[in-house]
Design a protein around this motif. Sequence first.
Motif, PDB file in Angstrom:
ATOM      1  N   ASN A  62      71.752  -7.006  68.988  1.00  0.00           N
ATOM      2  CA  ASN A  62      70.893  -6.723  67.840  1.00  0.00           C
ATOM      3  C   ASN A  62      70.645  -7.939  66.952  1.00  0.00           C
ATOM      4  OD1 ASN A  62      69.483  -4.668  66.121  1.00  0.00           O
ATOM      5  ND2 ASN A  62      71.040  -5.326  64.655  1.00  0.00           N
ATOM      6  N   CYS A  63      71.696  -8.705  66.635  1.00  0.00           N
ATOM      7  CA  CYS A  63      71.513  -9.849  65.733  1.00  0.00           C
ATOM      8  C   CYS A  63      71.728 -11.196  66.413  1.00  0.00           C
ATOM      9  CB  CYS A  63      72.435  -9.736  64.519  1.00  0.00           C
ATOM     10  SG  CYS A  63      74.191 -10.026  64.855  1.00  0.00           S
ATOM     11  N   GLY A  64      72.274 -11.186  67.632  1.00  0.00           N
ATOM     12  CA  GLY A  64      72.470 -12.438  68.356  1.00  0.00           C
ATOM     13  C   GLY A  64      73.744 -13.174  68.011  1.00  0.00           C
ATOM     14  N   SER A  65      74.656 -12.536  67.295  1.00  0.00           N
ATOM     15  CA  SER A  65      75.915 -13.201  66.951  1.00  0.00           C
ATOM     16  C   SER A  65      76.804 -13.326  68.176  1.00  0.00           C
ATOM     17  CB  SER A  65      76.656 -12.415  65.867  1.00  0.00           C
ATOM     18  OG  SER A  65      77.064 -11.146  66.359  1.00  0.00           O
ATOM     19  N   ILE A  66      77.620 -14.382  68.187  1.00  0.00           N
ATOM     20  CA  ILE A  66      78.641 -14.532  69.214  1.00  0.00           C
ATOM     21  C   ILE A  66      80.007 -14.286  68.581  1.00  0.00           C
ATOM     22  CG2 ILE A  66      77.287 -16.069  70.681  1.00  0.00           C
ATOM     23  CD1 ILE A  66      78.788 -18.443  69.495  1.00  0.00           C
ATOM     24  N   SER A  67      81.030 -14.345  69.387  1.00  0.00           N
ATOM     25  CA  SER A  67      82.368 -13.946  68.948  1.00  0.00           C
ATOM     26  C   SER A  67      82.816 -14.663  67.682  1.00  0.00           C
ATOM     27  CB  SER A  67      83.370 -14.200  70.080  1.00  0.00           C
ATOM     28  OG  SER A  67      84.680 -13.935  69.654  1.00  0.00           O
ATOM     29  N   ARG A  68      82.706 -15.988  67.660  1.00  0.00           N
ATOM     30  CA  ARG A  68      83.223 -16.721  66.503  1.00  0.00           C
ATOM     31  C   ARG A  68      82.418 -16.428  65.239  1.00  0.00           C
ATOM     32  NH1 ARG A  68      81.161 -21.802  69.375  1.00  0.00           N
ATOM     33  NH2 ARG A  68      79.297 -22.463  68.242  1.00  0.00           N
ATOM     34  N   ASP A  69      81.115 -16.111  65.389  1.00  0.00           N
ATOM     35  CA  ASP A  69      80.304 -15.725  64.228  1.00  0.00           C
ATOM     36  C   ASP A  69      80.857 -14.456  63.593  1.00  0.00           C
ATOM     37  OD1 ASP A  69      78.499 -17.788  64.825  1.00  0.00           O
ATOM     38  OD2 ASP A  69      77.213 -16.465  66.008  1.00  0.00           O
ATOM     39  N   ARG A  70      81.142 -13.476  64.438  1.00  0.00           N
ATOM     40  CA  ARG A  70      81.579 -12.172  63.927  1.00  0.00           C
ATOM     41  C   ARG A  70      82.935 -12.264  63.234  1.00  0.00           C
ATOM     42  NH1 ARG A  70      79.027 -10.861  68.845  1.00  0.00           N
ATOM     43  NH2 ARG A  70      80.979 -10.823  70.028  1.00  0.00           N
ATOM     44  N   ARG A  71      83.845 -13.064  63.800  1.00  0.00           N
ATOM     45  CA  ARG A  71      85.157 -13.205  63.157  1.00  0.00           C
ATOM     46  C   ARG A  71      85.036 -13.979  61.846  1.00  0.00           C
ATOM     47  NH1 ARG A  71      90.125 -12.592  65.721  1.00  0.00           N
ATOM     48  NH2 ARG A  71      89.391 -13.401  67.725  1.00  0.00           N
ATOM     49  N   LEU A  72      84.233 -15.041  61.852  1.00  0.00           N
ATOM     50  CA  LEU A  72      84.063 -15.838  60.640  1.00  0.00           C
ATOM     51  C   LEU A  72      83.468 -14.997  59.518  1.00  0.00           C
ATOM     52  CD1 LEU A  72      84.062 -18.500  59.059  1.00  0.00           C
ATOM     53  CD2 LEU A  72      81.850 -19.037  60.113  1.00  0.00           C
ATOM     54  N   TYR A  73      82.455 -14.207  59.837  1.00  0.00           N
ATOM     55  CA  TYR A  73      81.834 -13.373  58.801  1.00  0.00           C
ATOM     56  C   TYR A  73      82.849 -12.408  58.199  1.00  0.00           C
ATOM     57  CZ  TYR A  73      78.848 -10.074  56.399  1.00  0.00           C
ATOM     58  OH  TYR A  73      78.286  -9.267  55.431  1.00  0.00           O
ATOM     59  N   LEU A  74      83.683 -11.819  59.037  1.00  0.00           N
ATOM     60  CA  LEU A  74      84.678 -10.873  58.545  1.00  0.00           C
ATOM     61  C   LEU A  74      85.681 -11.566  57.626  1.00  0.00           C
ATOM     62  CD1 LEU A  74      85.415  -7.871  58.832  1.00  0.00           C
ATOM     63  CD2 LEU A  74      86.988  -8.521  60.668  1.00  0.00           C
ATOM     64  N   ILE A  75      86.091 -12.781  57.985  1.00  0.00           N
ATOM     65  CA  ILE A  75      87.029 -13.536  57.148  1.00  0.00           C
ATOM     66  C   ILE A  75      86.406 -13.841  55.787  1.00  0.00           C
ATOM     67  CG2 ILE A  75      88.202 -15.762  56.890  1.00  0.00           C
ATOM     68  CD1 ILE A  75      88.575 -15.757  59.951  1.00  0.00           C
ATOM     69  N   VAL A  76      85.182 -14.343  55.809  1.00  0.00           N
ATOM     70  CA  VAL A  76      84.510 -14.695  54.553  1.00  0.00           C
ATOM     71  C   VAL A  76      84.298 -13.449  53.698  1.00  0.00           C
ATOM     72  CG1 VAL A  76      82.399 -15.640  53.537  1.00  0.00           C
ATOM     73  CG2 VAL A  76      83.401 -16.730  55.549  1.00  0.00           C
ATOM     74  N   LYS A  77      83.889 -12.368  54.326  1.00  0.00           N
ATOM     75  CA  LYS A  77      83.637 -11.130  53.586  1.00  0.00           C
ATOM     76  C   LYS A  77      84.909 -10.603  52.925  1.00  0.00           C
ATOM     77  CE  LYS A  77      81.734  -6.470  54.205  1.00  0.00           C
ATOM     78  NZ  LYS A  77      81.128  -5.520  55.181  1.00  0.00           N
ATOM     79  N   LYS A  78      86.016 -10.653  53.629  1.00  0.00           N
ATOM     80  CA  LYS A  78      87.269 -10.111  53.104  1.00  0.00           C
ATOM     81  C   LYS A  78      87.882 -10.991  52.023  1.00  0.00           C
ATOM     82  CE  LYS A  78      88.912  -7.330  57.022  1.00  0.00           C
ATOM     83  NZ  LYS A  78      89.978  -7.185  58.055  1.00  0.00           N
ATOM     84  N   GLU A  79      87.751 -12.310  52.168  1.00  0.00           N
ATOM     85  CA  GLU A  79      88.513 -13.218  51.312  1.00  0.00           C
ATOM     86  C   GLU A  79      87.696 -13.945  50.245  1.00  0.00           C
ATOM     87  OE1 GLU A  79      91.214 -15.853  53.287  1.00  0.00           O
ATOM     88  OE2 GLU A  79      91.505 -14.494  54.982  1.00  0.00           O
ATOM     89  N   PHE A  80      86.378 -14.041  50.440  1.00  0.00           N
ATOM     90  CA  PHE A  80      85.632 -14.957  49.575  1.00  0.00           C
ATOM     91  C   PHE A  80      84.403 -14.356  48.901  1.00  0.00           C
ATOM     92  CE2 PHE A  80      87.805 -17.527  52.782  1.00  0.00           C
ATOM     93  CZ  PHE A  80      88.490 -18.425  51.975  1.00  0.00           C
ATOM     94  N   PHE A  81      84.108 -13.087  49.131  1.00  0.00           N
ATOM     95  CA  PHE A  81      82.906 -12.513  48.539  1.00  0.00           C
ATOM     96  C   PHE A  81      83.111 -12.230  47.055  1.00  0.00           C
ATOM     97  CE2 PHE A  81      79.886 -10.608  51.933  1.00  0.00           C
ATOM     98  CZ  PHE A  81      79.779 -11.850  52.516  1.00  0.00           C
ATOM     99  N   THR A  82      82.719 -13.183  46.231  1.00  0.00           N
ATOM    100  CA  THR A  82      82.684 -12.996  44.782  1.00  0.00           C
ATOM    101  C   THR A  82      81.387 -13.612  44.279  1.00  0.00           C
ATOM    102  OG1 THR A  82      83.807 -15.093  44.310  1.00  0.00           O
ATOM    103  CG2 THR A  82      85.196 -13.134  44.602  1.00  0.00           C
ATOM    104  N   PRO A  83      80.788 -13.068  43.235  1.00  0.00           N
ATOM    105  CA  PRO A  83      79.495 -13.579  42.753  1.00  0.00           C
ATOM    106  C   PRO A  83      79.505 -15.052  42.379  1.00  0.00           C
ATOM    107  CG  PRO A  83      79.969 -11.442  41.791  1.00  0.00           C
ATOM    108  CD  PRO A  83      81.216 -11.863  42.513  1.00  0.00           C
TER     109      PRO A  83
END
Length: 243
Positions: A62-83
């Motif tokens: 659907n979006c064309g992500s590969i394995s490392r993209d998906r893990r990186l996004y999850l890490i950033v979302k969990k640890e760094f998502f602040t305005p």
Amino acid sequence: MYNNFKRVVHLMVPKRIIFKVEPYLRKVFSITKKGHNHCCTICNFKAKQWILLPNQDLLCPNCGSISRDRRLYLIVKKEFFTPSCNVLDFSPSRSLFRQFKREKNIQYTASDLSGNFIADAKYDITSISKESNSFDLILCYHILEHIVDDEKGMSELYRVLKPNGTLLIQTPFKEGKIYEDYTLTSETDRLKHFGQEDHVRIYSVAGLKERLQNVGFKIEILQFQKEVYFGFSDNETILKATK
């Protein structure tokens, strides 16, 4: 079928057009891949199967992500998502770029000097045209193996990172020591010795850690294992560098 179709499209369609229409083409293509066996962390697409690439990586239909993209996004979302989180990302995949741009919880800037990726800026990693202490988070995935003066690049990453900021960094790795030979300049030689025509070295985890420490970073080595549902690869290593 997917790989053959992609090859034909890239031969016939200009890159700037591909960047624009790709999300719509993927939406159509992914209809046949819907299911409940897997889930993409980036686009939340539920798939009956991933697309297996020639290098054995797993692509989201659907979006064309590969394995490392998906893990990186999850890490950033969990640890760094602040305005207030100011993020610099070097040559991100298109799936990550599009998703990060949608996020309201971060201030996101993508940079690419080559012109091969969608980006907001063209920063030379060895001479980043930003003030010191500009970013809370820097993403540097599969970049430094392309850079001849990598230690200058690391120094620049340290300079533009804010105090207590984080650099997430990944390259291809080998056992033992870093392997580099600057007499190897042809694409044929670099492919043979480093695994890709535009690579100038292969890092070891310990070697990359040492070079990052030499410019001032504190290093934590993160190790991850395979996760079938999210399509994460096995034995993935990320270096978390803090200032």
